[in-house]
Design an enzyme around this catalytic site. Structure first.
Site, short mmCIF file in Angstrom:
data_model
loop_
_atom_site.label_atom_id
_atom_site.label_comp_id
_atom_site.label_asym_id
_atom_site.label_seq_id
_atom_site.Cartn_x
_atom_site.Cartn_y
_atom_site.Cartn_z
N ASP A 197 0.80 -1.22 0.00
CA ASP A 197 0.00 0.00 0.00
C ASP A 197 0.84 1.27 0.00
OD1 ASP A 197 -2.70 -0.66 -0.08
OD2 ASP A 197 -2.76 -1.17 2.04
C1 BGC Z 1 0.44 1.18 6.27
C2 BGC Z 1 0.11 -0.03 5.44
C3 BGC Z 1 -1.37 -0.15 5.27
C4 BGC Z 1 -1.96 1.16 4.80
C5 BGC Z 1 -3.45 1.05 4.77
C6 BGC Z 1 -0.21 2.40 5.70
O1 BGC Z 1 0.08 3.50 6.52
O2 BGC Z 1 1.84 1.33 6.36
O3 BGC Z 1 0.64 -1.19 6.05
O4 BGC Z 1 -1.65 -1.16 4.36
O5 BGC Z 1 -1.59 2.22 5.62
O6 BGC Z 1 -4.08 2.17 4.39
C1 NOJ Z 2 -1.59 -3.78 5.51
C2 NOJ Z 2 -2.79 -3.83 4.63
O1 NOJ Z 2 -3.90 -4.26 5.37
C3 NOJ Z 2 -2.59 -4.73 3.44
O2 NOJ Z 2 -3.70 -4.66 2.59
C4 NOJ Z 2 -1.33 -4.37 2.73
O3 NOJ Z 2 -1.15 -5.32 1.70
C5 NOJ Z 2 -0.14 -4.36 3.65
N1 NOJ Z 2 -0.39 -3.51 4.76
C6 NOJ Z 2 1.15 -3.94 2.97
O4 NOJ Z 2 1.15 -2.57 2.68
#
Ligand code: BGC
Ligand code: NOJ
Length: 811
Positions: free
Chosen positions: A483
């Protein structure tokens, strides 16, 4: 250092001190009513949706940590204490908290009084039961006062912590006998209320928080408890709570038991009232009638245990490795159930008001859950697919209560569509139920444009085919699985959402990771088409997959490993050409597990590079070298300090991808080494560094560049649960459901020894004995099913047969 121990016999983790490095929590509830509960009795409850129907109030990021919950105060002379130690924090003479499967228990003592508390949510009810048993182990008669305490949330948890100008005027309660009714907003549009009740006459109550605590006090020193007398307050506005007071005389050796029920009740709209502004109590009375006696509670608790024993009997292993047995048979599957229920909504690190159900998250959660309750997985797949758009893209999230896509975050995460194929394929391989593919499913919840689910999968597949960039690789959109890899975002101002800022369509950044997914799940799509007899479609799909495979090798191979992506300027990300972020885990893990480059020897090379550059003591880091400055063209990934989260942290979720990839090329030693590094049963030994619960996975462990490498964060709600369960159960132990039957093809480390697996699959029980006389890592020399030799490693399905005795000889 440990703060407790595993009791495998009882399927419990026993915490022996309340002072764990972080709150160590558990989840209660299987269907609609859920509670989060910590080892010091902190936490909260909600019905179906942690944002919209929050029952009790919790304050995230409070000081001291974790100080709102379902508390019992025991006043014994001048001493006031809690069985869970918080919030009064009186030193206890003994303390033990057992987190079990769907329940938590305390056994604590102070000054000769023992308190045993059992908390659980019955399998088929919308309430939480707390049974408190007090025993006088001293030689004198004890005059005790027991106080219960919960603070109500005014239902919408988001509004509850923001809209004080309104909320301080809306709170309403009723008090009848030993039951406190929380009925805020019931007079208007809500048809539900909550209750807190006890099965004994009470000696007092309070429903106003201010009256109970006293001005400038908090729940660690409530005036009412220390004074030993409730005030009988009736909450009007401000902050309603529910407090019962029970005065108890206990002779030496005597015990008394009290059953507290916290419940959620609904009435039909035309039956809301008993009389003007008096709520209809019929559902509450019916609920309370079920939990009047210890025998009632014992029966409901036994039912919960039987429910779980049954679920956990679907896949069990007996090996020489206790840690593997414990994770596979108990904790990993339990966590899969919790992630399936919660997605990423409510944990101690997900506030329950942010993300609802994630499209990609929920599909991945399914992978670890589908064997447990396939009917619920089926329903979930239809719900998820209903939020897909007609062009195959999808809402990134949806709200569990309304099941509608969340337009704040919208769509444009270009890995999302392919995860729907992953989830559906896992369901069909598990159950053989191809009828799901023929279900009529809407797009964006609009039935007028509905098609079959199979057509949804086709559009998922074609979304990638139709959205390729300059190198012929899939366009990444707002982000892919990572993400934080926001290659089309270019955000310059604080507060902008990294993911939603910038255009999602148009820009040309591409993802090699999505290419790996396309090859893996494209083939699973082709197999589903074949199952439906559509060989032409399967052929078309395989042609597209071949094109992608070749493109990855041509454009996405960097010499020693797979490139991660191409940015909006078509520069490589995750390449030796880069200054930082030269190598990433995702493309290497996923392309290799998808089989890309296996026959060319490149997957092996890529995995060797992963070991060389990304491995550390605590797991495999997501990338190296860490980014040290913010890159406009890379987005959130470079916003994190080095070693944390997506910037070179150990993102536990994708460690199993690499471990699985190692099994694909037959390296059992390495696959298991990776498995062990993030496995809770192994990290238990370093709980003082790791900090999070030693019975479940956390999302992230700080990498080598961090201030404290090895420090875990964000426990419980992570796709790690599902992926590690797939890894250990389907790839390392090797029992993988295929359309034709169970395949048994283990890939184990040297010295792992023989093992047995019991697997229930499509109405039959498989008793599988694996022997490994030559101590090899991979390879099935012989497969014998009920005495008969079978070619290959798939156990053919015989209609009507309910028991299979299977012997597998590795070699
Ligand atoms: C996090 C990710 C997450 C995303 C969701 C980010 O700040 O680092 O792990 O998937 O937010 O919106
Ligand atoms: C947490 C999110 O829930 C997931 O959708 C994503 O793939 C991972 N972070 C990696 O960014």
């Amino acid at each position: 250092m440990k703060f407790g121990y595993f009791d495998d016999q009882n399927k419990e983790y026993v915490i022996t001190t309340p002072k764990t490095p972080l709150p160590w929590i558990n989840y209660l509830g299987s269907n609609d009513f859920f509670s989060l509960i910590s080892n010091t009795a902190g936490g909260y409850s909600f019905y179906k949706d942690a944002k919209l129907l929050r029952i009790t109030r919790y304050r995230y990021n409070n000081v001291p940590a974790d100080t709102n919950g379902k508390y019992f105060y025991i006043k014994d002379g001048d001493t006031v204490w809690n069985p869970g130690w918080q919030p009064v924090k009186t030193e206890l003479d003994s303390y033990e908290c057992r987190h079990g499967i769907g329940y938590s228990k305390w056994d604590s003592s102070k000054n000769g009084v023992n308190a045993k508390v059992l908390a659980f949510v019955p399998t088929d009810d919308t309430c939480e039961i707390n049974r408190v048993v007090l025993t006088n182990n001293s030689s004198e008669t004890k005059e005790l006062k027991l106080f219960s305490y919960v603070e109500w949330c005014l239902w919408n948890a988001d509004d509850d912590m923001k809209n004080f100008q309104r909320n301080f005027s809306t709170g309403e309660v009723e008090i009848i006998g030993s039951t406190i009714y929380h009925k805020t907003e019931y007079r208007e549009r809500r048809n539900h209320y909550a209750i807190y009740s006890v099965n004994a006459p009470i000696d007092g109550f309070d429903t106003s928080r201010d009256a109970f605590l006293g001005a400038y006090h908090d729940n660690h020193d409530p005036e009412v408890v220390f004074n030993g007398k409730c005030t009988g307050s009736e909450a009007h506005g401000w902050s309603p709570v529910a407090v019962h007071q029970i005065n108890i005389t206990l002779n030496p050796g005597e015990s008394k038991s009290f059953i507290f029920v916290l419940g959620y009740c609904e009435n039909p709209v035309d039956q809301k009232w008993e009389s003007k502004n008096v709520v209809n109590k019929a559902p509450a009375n019916a609920m309370l009638a079920k939990y009047k006696t210890d025998a009632d509670v014992d029966a409901a608790f036994a039912k919960l245990n039987a429910y779980w024993d049954d679920l956990l009997s679907i896949y069990t292993v007996e090996s020489n490795n206790d840690k593997v047995n414990r994770m596979v048979n108990i904790w990993n599957q339990y966590q899969c159930m919790v992630t399936f229920n919660m997605s990423r909504s409510a944990s101690y690190y997900e506030s329950g008001i942010g993300r609802g159900m994630g499209f990609r998250d929920s599909n991945q959660d399914l992978l670890g859950f589908v064997h447990l309750i396939p009917e619920r997985a089926r329903e979930r797949i239809i719900d998820i697919a209903s939020t897909q758009f007609q062009n195959g893209s999808a809402y990134h999230q949806y709200q569990p209560l309304t099941k509608r896509g969340n337009s704040d975050i919208g769509s444009g995460f270009n890995d999302d569509p392919l995860w729907l194929i992953a989830g559906t394929s896992a369901y069909v391989r598990e159950t053989g139920d191809i009828s799901i593919l023929k279900e009529t499913v809407p797009y964006d919840n609009d039935m007028s444009v509905a098609t079959t689910l199979m057509e949804h999968l086709k559009r998922s597949f074609d979304f990638t085919v139709n959205n390729k960039g300059p190198h012929g690789l899939p366009l990444i959109g707002r982000a892919d699985w990572n993400d934080c890899l926001n290659l089309n975002c270019f955000s310059e101002h604080p507060g902008e959402s990294f993911q939603c800022f910038g255009p999602s369509e148009g820009p040309v950044a591409e993802s090699v990771f999505i290419a790996g997914m396309f090859v893996k799940y494209g083939e699973e799509y082709a197999q589903l088409a074949e199952l439906l007899g559509d060989t032409a479609e399967a052929g078309r799909a395989r042609k597209e997959i071949k094109i992608m495979y070749d493109t990855v090798l041509k454009e996405g191979w960097d010499g020693e490993w797979f490139v991660r992506a191409f940015d909006a300027y078509s520069n490589k990300i995750g390449s030796k050409e880069c200054e930082e972020g030269k190598i990433f885990i995702e493309s290497n893990g996923f392309c290799s597990l998808a089989g890309i480059g296996v026959k060319e020897g490149l997957a092996e090379k890529a995995l060797d590079s992963v070991k060389k550059y990304l491995d550390c003591k605590y797991g495999i880091m997501i990338l190296q070298p860490a980014y040290t400055v913010y890159h406009l063209e890379l987005g959130e990934i470079t916003s994190y300090p080095p070693g944390y989260k997506e910037n070179a942290g150990i993102f536990c979720h994708n460690n199993p991808w690499v471990s699985i990839a190692e099994t694909v090329i037959g390296r059992g030693d390495r696959a298991f080494e990776i498995y062990k590094k993030t496995c809770p049963a192994y990290t238990e030994e370093i709980s003082e560094i790791h900090k999070t619960e030693p019975y479940v996975y956390c999302q992230m462990v700080a990498g080598n560049d961090a201030y404290i490498p090895g420090e875990g964060k964000n426990s419980w709600l992570t796709g790690t649960a599902a992926w590690t369960f797939c890894n250990i159960s389907q790839y390392i132990l090797g029992v993988y459901p295929t359309h034709k039957g169970l395949s048994v093809d283990p890939c184990v480390p040297h010295g792992f020894g023989d093992f047995k697996i019991t697997r229930k699959f499509r109405g039959a029980t498989y008793h599988i004995e694996v022997s490994n006389p030559s101590d090899v890592e991979k390879g099935v020399k012989e497969l014998i099913v009920d005495g008969a030799h079978v070619e290959g490693c798939i156990i053919p399905i015989t209609e009507g047969k309910t028991e299979y005795n299977v012997k597998v000889v590795m070699g």
